[in-house]
Design a protein around this motif. Structure first.
Motif, PDB file in Angstrom:
ATOM      1  N   ASP A 162      38.187  33.389  37.541  1.00  0.00           N
ATOM      2  CA  ASP A 162      38.101  34.760  38.389  1.00  0.00           C
ATOM      3  C   ASP A 162      39.458  34.923  38.930  1.00  0.00           C
ATOM      4  O   ASP A 162      39.578  33.963  39.930  1.00  0.00           O
ATOM      5  N   PRO A 163      40.295  35.784  39.028  1.00  0.00           N
ATOM      6  CA  PRO A 163      41.543  35.932  39.561  1.00  0.00           C
ATOM      7  C   PRO A 163      41.333  36.113  40.989  1.00  0.00           C
ATOM      8  O   PRO A 163      42.050  35.558  42.120  1.00  0.00           O
ATOM      9  N   LYS A 164      40.213  36.719  41.595  1.00  0.00           N
ATOM     10  CA  LYS A 164      39.789  36.736  42.855  1.00  0.00           C
ATOM     11  C   LYS A 164      39.689  35.337  43.583  1.00  0.00           C
ATOM     12  O   LYS A 164      39.915  35.147  44.831  1.00  0.00           O
ATOM     13  N   ALA A 165      38.831  34.611  43.001  1.00  0.00           N
ATOM     14  CA  ALA A 165      38.730  33.209  43.242  1.00  0.00           C
ATOM     15  C   ALA A 165      40.102  32.439  43.449  1.00  0.00           C
ATOM     16  O   ALA A 165      40.335  31.735  44.250  1.00  0.00           O
ATOM     17  N   LEU A 166      41.090  32.684  42.587  1.00  0.00           N
ATOM     18  CA  LEU A 166      42.142  32.002  42.569  1.00  0.00           C
ATOM     19  C   LEU A 166      43.163  32.603  43.628  1.00  0.00           C
ATOM     20  O   LEU A 166      43.778  31.618  44.278  1.00  0.00           O
ATOM     21  N   PHE A 167      42.891  33.853  44.160  1.00  0.00           N
ATOM     22  CA  PHE A 167      43.777  34.409  45.246  1.00  0.00           C
ATOM     23  C   PHE A 167      43.127  34.114  46.598  1.00  0.00           C
ATOM     24  O   PHE A 167      43.615  34.699  47.619  1.00  0.00           O
ATOM     25  N   ALA A 168      42.041  33.833  46.613  1.00  0.00           N
ATOM     26  CA  ALA A 168      40.993  33.683  47.751  1.00  0.00           C
ATOM     27  C   ALA A 168      41.672  33.177  48.974  1.00  0.00           C
ATOM     28  O   ALA A 168      42.138  33.610  49.993  1.00  0.00           O
ATOM     29  N   PRO A 169      42.642  32.052  48.967  1.00  0.00           N
ATOM     30  CA  PRO A 169      43.165  31.504  49.831  1.00  0.00           C
ATOM     31  C   PRO A 169      44.267  32.116  50.616  1.00  0.00           C
ATOM     32  O   PRO A 169      44.362  32.389  51.703  1.00  0.00           O
ATOM     33  N   LEU A 170      45.083  33.070  49.565  1.00  0.00           N
ATOM     34  CA  LEU A 170      46.101  33.835  50.164  1.00  0.00           C
ATOM     35  C   LEU A 170      45.617  35.093  50.469  1.00  0.00           C
ATOM     36  O   LEU A 170      46.263  35.611  51.589  1.00  0.00           O
ATOM     37  N   SER A 171      44.468  35.521  49.969  1.00  0.00           N
ATOM     38  CA  SER A 171      43.822  36.730  50.751  1.00  0.00           C
ATOM     39  C   SER A 171      43.327  36.318  52.307  1.00  0.00           C
ATOM     40  O   SER A 171      43.492  37.385  53.108  1.00  0.00           O
ATOM     41  N   ARG A 172      42.810  35.391  52.417  1.00  0.00           N
ATOM     42  CA  ARG A 172      42.418  34.891  53.648  1.00  0.00           C
ATOM     43  C   ARG A 172      43.642  34.777  54.671  1.00  0.00           C
ATOM     44  O   ARG A 172      43.436  35.229  55.869  1.00  0.00           O
ATOM     45  N   ALA A 173      44.478  34.438  54.319  1.00  0.00           N
ATOM     46  CA  ALA A 173      45.790  34.253  55.144  1.00  0.00           C
ATOM     47  C   ALA A 173      46.502  35.430  55.468  1.00  0.00           C
ATOM     48  O   ALA A 173      47.247  35.677  56.226  1.00  0.00           O
TER      49      ALA A 173
END
Length: 545
Positions: A366-377
């Motif tokens: 899931d791309p959202k799961a992969l980008f989750a750390p960067l989304s939070r930052a």
């Protein structure tokens, strides 16, 4: 001179200059003489042009079509390139002082001297130059069990026999115990692990040479004009690499939750990277479909360039080489831009990004799961916010005359001439930028989109952002075009104007006059990439003043 010839010459002279000579005869002789002179002159000019610009025979002719990897060097390319290479190199004081080669010097002799380093007492002019050619190549031959092969051009096969033995005996060892097998085939010396293997290479070449292989011809043609160095990877190289990957696979995690190259922990959340065996299986499948690649290093009047072309489809393609949907926005930056980094995106590029990630991490990722750390930052909703922010083309611009030392000493980046130019809807971009401003705690007025000529700019210095937002002429400037020759179709561009970074260059040299003098000849540096007919193209070029 015979009497008959003298008589004929005298008769002709009377016909040409005599008062009673018929005009038709005079016209016929004059016309015929003019045609003859033109033919001779034209033939001489054609010969001179062919000798000056042609590459001559190449090492690919001495290798079989079962060659899967090839790198050749030509120390005697077309006269124009050879002269250009040495003229450009001599612009650098370090080259003149430490290398000292002149345009008329024998590069082979210089290389021989450096390689021998006093360990070989052969006289190059008498014992090596009479038989050594100017072209050579290293190659991997065979698909089941590739073997290393080296081919070296010779200008005299008879003298090469004794010459090679003398070279292999340098250092006190005998030619027979040097651990190298070789044989001579026409204009080429073929080296392999054993003489038997060298002779097998010759036999295979007689059945079909690499030079005549359609894949080799196609990929090297796509890499453009020939140059000093040529590299080629055959389609079969992908299959061989896939086999080697399978042998090299071992267990264990590749990335932890965070690392210096992955500060947000994105790679650690990618199953394909945390499980090497799974990633290897996917990579093996992609390599099996590899169609080939080639590269050429060449010199021109204004600089040096490395042109590369290869199959990107086997690796899922890349937005960095896809055909842009419009004029790359990096071309519209101000003409005096010091550094420009641009990317143009095809339609539905986020879907392509997702596909690429799944090719690496696994189809169920899931791309959202992969980008989750960067989304939070960042406070962004990734990857969905990416096309909203970046539009169909984006470019990062750095203005001229940047004072790195002054900025570091002041600690205030607000006046730094840097801006991001985006081609998209201002309101949409502003909505995403607002999330960034809130997360980063940016001061009022900072990172606010500025509308311009069909584009939006975001910068630390509002005045510079307003300048960047306007339609500029970087794409048509001589300096930009000198290192980005395909700017209109390049989907990715990295451009650096060394001339516009005088203060930064001086700061980097740390007051060292020698470093500054060797940086002074540099004009600009460029790296650009694009896609054409499913092939990925890239050109890295350095131009000099």
């Amino acid at each position: 001179m015979s009497d008959d010839f003298s008589d004929q010459f005298a008769t002709d002279e009377l016909v040409i200059g005599g008062a009673g000579a018929p005009r038709r005869s005079r016209r016929r002789w004059i016309g015929g003489g003019a045609i003859g002179l033109l033919a001779i002159g034209g033939g001489a000019a054609a010969w001179a042009a062919t000798s000056f610009f042609s590459q001559g025979t190449q090492p690919a002719e001495a290798l079989p079509d079962s060659t899967i990897g090839y790198v050749s060097v030509d120390l005697d390319p077309s006269g124009a390139q050879k002269i250009a290479a040495l003229k450009l190199a001599r612009k650098f004081p370090a080259f003149k002082d430490k290398v000292g080669l002149q345009t008329g010097d024998d590069i082979r002799k210089w290389i021989f001297g450096k390689a021998a380093d006093g360990n070989c007492d052969l006289d190059f002019d008498k014992q090596v130059a009479p038989w050594l050619g100017s072209r050579a190549a290293v190659a991997a031959v065979g698909t089941d069990h590739p073997i290393p092969v080296v081919v070296v051009q010779t200008t005299d096969a008879g003298k090469a026999e004794a010459g090679v033995k003398a070279l292999l005996s340098c250092g006190g060892t005998s030619a027979d115990s040097a651990g190298v097998g070789w044989t001579i085939n026409g204009d080429w010396i073929v080296f392999a692990e054993t003489t038997e293997k060298a002779k097998e290479v010759v036999k295979e070449t007689e059945k079909g040479s690499l030079a005549d292989d359609p894949d080799f011809q196609s990929w090297t043609d796509k890499a453009g004009d020939s140059g000093i160095l040529t590299a080629y990877a055959a389609p079969a190289a992908g299959q061989v690499l896939a086999q080697e990957l399978g042998k090299a696979t071992d267990g264990g995690s590749t990335f932890g939750s965070a690392s210096p190259i992955d500060p947000f922990g994105m790679l650690g959340s990618c199953p394909g990277l945390s499980d090497p065996s799974a990633a290897t299986q996917r990579m093996k499948g992609q390599l099996a479909d590899f169609r080939g690649a080639a590269a050429t290093l060449r010199f021109g009047a204004d600089g040096v360039e490395l042109e590369m072309v290869g199959d990107t489809q086997a690796f899922g393609g890349s937005a960095a080489t896809s055909t842009p949907s419009g004029t790359p926005v990096v071309s519209t930056l101000p003409a005096d831009t010091a550094v420009g980094i641009g990317v143009s995106f095809p339609q539905d590029w986020t879907a392509q990004l997702t596909k690429n990630l799944q090719n690496v991490c696994g189809e169920g990722t899931d791309p959202k799961a992969l980008f989750a750390p960067l989304s939070r930052a960042t406070g962004l909703d990734l990857p969905d916010d990416l096309p909203k922010l970046l539009g169909d083309s984006a470019a990062l611009a750095l203005g001229p005359g940047i004072d790195v030392e002054g900025m570091v000493n002041s600690g205030d980046p607000s006046t730094l001439p840097v801006a991001l130019k985006l081609r998209g809807e201002k309101d949409t971009i502003d909505g995403v930028a607002a999330k960034l401003r809130q997360t980063l705690g940016a001061p009022a007025g900072a990172l606010e989109p500025v509308a311009g000529d069909g584009a939006v700019a975001i910068g630390l210095d509002k005045a510079y952002a307003e300048e960047v937002a306007k339609s500029g002429g970087l794409g048509s400037s001589d300096e930009f075009r000198s290192v980005v020759p395909h700017g209109d179709k390049s989907a990715s561009v990295v451009y650096v104007s060394v001339n516009a970074l005088d203060k930064a260059v001086k700061a980097l040299s740390g007051g060292d006059d020698e470093i500054a003098a060797n940086l002074a000849p540099l004009r600009a540096i460029g790296l650009s990439g694009w896609s054409e007919d499913g092939d990925g193209h890239a050109v890295f070029k350095v131009s000099l003043d």
